[in-house]
Enzyme design. Structure first.
Site, PDB file in Angstrom:
ATOM      1  CG  ASP A 128     -19.634 -12.251  28.968  1.00 49.75           C
ATOM      2  OD1 ASP A 128     -20.657 -12.236  29.661  1.00 49.75           O
ATOM      3  OD2 ASP A 128     -18.793 -13.165  29.013  1.00 49.75           O
ATOM      4  CD  GLU A 132     -19.483 -11.183  37.182  1.00 48.54           C
ATOM      5  OE1 GLU A 132     -18.441 -11.832  37.390  1.00 48.54           O
ATOM      6  OE2 GLU A 132     -20.568 -11.703  36.877  1.00 48.54           O
TER       7      GLU A 132
END
Length: 575
Positions: A74, A250
């Site tokens: 991430d 997302e």
């Protein structure tokens, strides 16, 4: 006379302490902690030997991709002048949110962790894949301040933000933000206005399918660090085309280029259908229209058995490089020969072509290669001058420094609570908890960064009873791991290899061993095959337990979002 009595009283107290230390066979550590049966590690050597690097040696003007090997998922990136800062998810690892610095996007140094205090990070009672998700780092030129915004699934934080004027000098305590959902990111406009954008669930009445999510935006009050109540708006419903039932829109980020606003998101879930998609608008709060050539990055369309496979690409962030060209960092995986994910989600980078209306990751829609061309004018210094290594490399630590390398991490609690840097080496003070429990453990972890590697730790240790245990572990989570170390049974000492799957432990091998001299414990992995070996003379290694499977060290088997971690481990309540 009163002074004399105090002196005598003080000496009596010291005498009692010495008596109890001798009676209970304890010792005082360098930090004044009384320790009992604490192992001392004198050396750790990790060596990566992946064939992909042997078969693809770097040519002049090239560097390796990924730029951060092992469990660094991430990624998010920001820039101030010639300084680039990158952060990654850390879940229940402590300290949390590793932060890296570069001047050229190729050579990176870890400068610390954003969340390095218990006031910022409360993960003591959560599973390893809970805690801190998807941090986003942003620089606000309007007030010369860096922000890191994230979701912390523990400690009552939820969505939160910390900030600093200088990322190398520490970060503020968290400010809790009043909105639901995950994956928040900040956007600072030229006019001083600010916004938070994030993933959320649709209203129950509007949910159309499993995995249906929305992207929301709020006005952000920079002066008071809070979202402005009542300003929230849904700017993406479902994804690029809700009629196709896209899942898990997302990880949103907003960028401004040539007067227009671009919203980039991950879509498809962080697995085999993962991708990156892009939208555009004339206003930061929309409406946003998707590009007609989405996705702009994915590895999902290619044969499963392709050579040098990279998969699950997505969850990206963009930045303008030193050469004026855009680049994108993102997560991806490199599975082993059985398609198992033991090294976890890693941080990759690709140049981005933004010559048209929409950005597109260059070669991000074909099978990815292990090497990239250097940005113009950049020299590859990875592994030199303090920069992190890449490719096949050796990490060696004799624990002679007074501080730990940033690559060493704890789990659910500070390293300082159980680590003592002594003149003899690194002493690990055993907790009354073990790695099967969802508690802080006395384990110092290093990430597995290759599918083929060896890791060896030399340890001095003499357990006092059958509950004392110390050695190394290969750890995916509290229910899936191997431990390899020394304990005591009766009057004898034993080296044991134990496998834990779905929380159930089984001993794969044990051997009586002498503890008068240091023992070197080694794990050697060749793809999915792991072997645990030991040496009592520092020369030849003896195997214990044969070749065992790395299945329980993969996210395929164990679930979650982390990669395998190699730990130096001690406990006073071993099982």
């Amino acid at each position: 006379m009163r002074t004399l009595k105090l002196i005598l009283s003080g000496w009596q107290s010291v005498g009692l302490v010495v008596f109890f230390m001798l009676f209970f066979n304890m010792e005082v550590s360098g930090k004044g902690k009384i320790t009992k049966n604490a192992p001392v590690f004198t050396q750790f050597i990790y060596q990566g030997e992946d064939a992909i690097y042997q078969n693809n040696p770097l040519k002049p003007g090239e560097f390796y991709n990924p730029i951060l090997q092992g469990c660094y998922p991430d990624p998010s990136i920001t820039r101030k002048g010639n300084d680039y800062y990158l952060v990654c998810s850390s879940f229940a690892m402590f300290p949390g949110v590793p932060i890296f610095h570069s001047n050229d996007l190729v050579n990176w140094k870890q400068i610390g962790h954003v969340l390095d205090r218990t006031s910022q990070l409360k993960v003591e009672d959560c599973g390893i894949s809970a805690g801190v998700y998807a941090p986003a780092i942003r620089y606000n030129p309007n007030n010369d301040t860096f922000y890191m915004i994230t979701t912390q699934f523990s400690g009552g934080f939820g969505n939160m933000v910390v900030k600093t004027k200088n990322p190398e000098n520490g970060w503020s305590d968290p400010v809790k933000l009043q909105f639901e959902g995950i994956d928040p990111s900040l956007f600072f406009d030229d006019n001083g206005k600010a916004y938070v954008v994030h993933n959320d669930a649709p209203a129950k009445a509007n949910e159309r399918y499993s995995g249906h999510r929305v992207i929301k935006i709020w006005d952000y009050d920079v002066e008071n660090d809070k979202v402005v109540p009542g300003t929230d708006r849904i700017i993406v419903n479902g994804g690029v085309n809700i009629e196709e039932k896209p899942i898990w829109i997302e990880a949103p980020h907003i960028y401004k280029k040539d007067g227009r606003y671009y919203l980039m998101c991950a879509e498809g879930g962080t697995g085999g259908w993962h991708s990156e998609v892009i939208f555009v608008s004339d206003h930061p709060k929309g409406p946003y229209l998707p590009a007609n050539n989405n996705p702009i990055l994915t590895q999902r369309y290619f044969p499963a058995n392709r050579t040098d496979k990279v998969d699950w690409a997505g969850h990206a962030d963009l930045v303008e490089g030193p050469d004026g060209k855009y680049y994108g960092v993102f997560l991806g995986i490199r599975p082993n020969e059985k398609n198992r994910v033991n090294t976890g989600r890693e941080t990759f980078i690709l140049p981005v072509d933004w010559s048209g209306t929409f950005p597109v990751f260059e070669n991000g829609l074909i099978p990815m290669k292990p090497t990239l061309k250097m940005p113009s004018g950049v020299e590859n210094q990875t592994g030199k001058n303090g920069y992190l290594p890449s490719g096949n490399f050796v990490f060696k630590d004799d624990f002679s420094d007074k501080t730990l390398d940033f690559r060493w991490i704890g789990l659910r609690g500070p390293r300082e609570d159980f680590v003592d840097m002594t003149d003899k080496g690194l002493r690990i003070i055993p907790f009354t908890s073990n790695i099967n429990e969802v508690k802080p453990t006395s384990t110092l972890f290093y990430r597995q960064q290759h599918n083929q590697f060896t890791a060896a730790a030399t340890m001095e240790y003499k357990p006092k009873n059958e509950k004392d245990f110390a050695g190394i572990t290969c750890y995916q989570n509290e229910r899936y791991h191997y431990v390899f170390g020394i304990t005591k049974k009766g009057k004898d000492y034993y080296l044991m290899l134990q496998r834990t799957e779905k929380g159930q432990a089984s001993v794969l091998g044990e051997v009586k061993i002498e503890t008068e001299k240091p023992v070197t414990l080694q794990v050697a992995a060749n793809g999915d095959n792991y072997r645990f070996n030991y040496s009592i003379d520092g020369k030849g290694f003896i195997n214990l337990g044969g070749t065992v499977s790395g299945d329980i060290l993969s996210t395929n088997e164990a679930g979650g979002f982390t990669g395998t971690m190699i730990g130096l481990y001690a406990t006073s309540v071993g099982n």
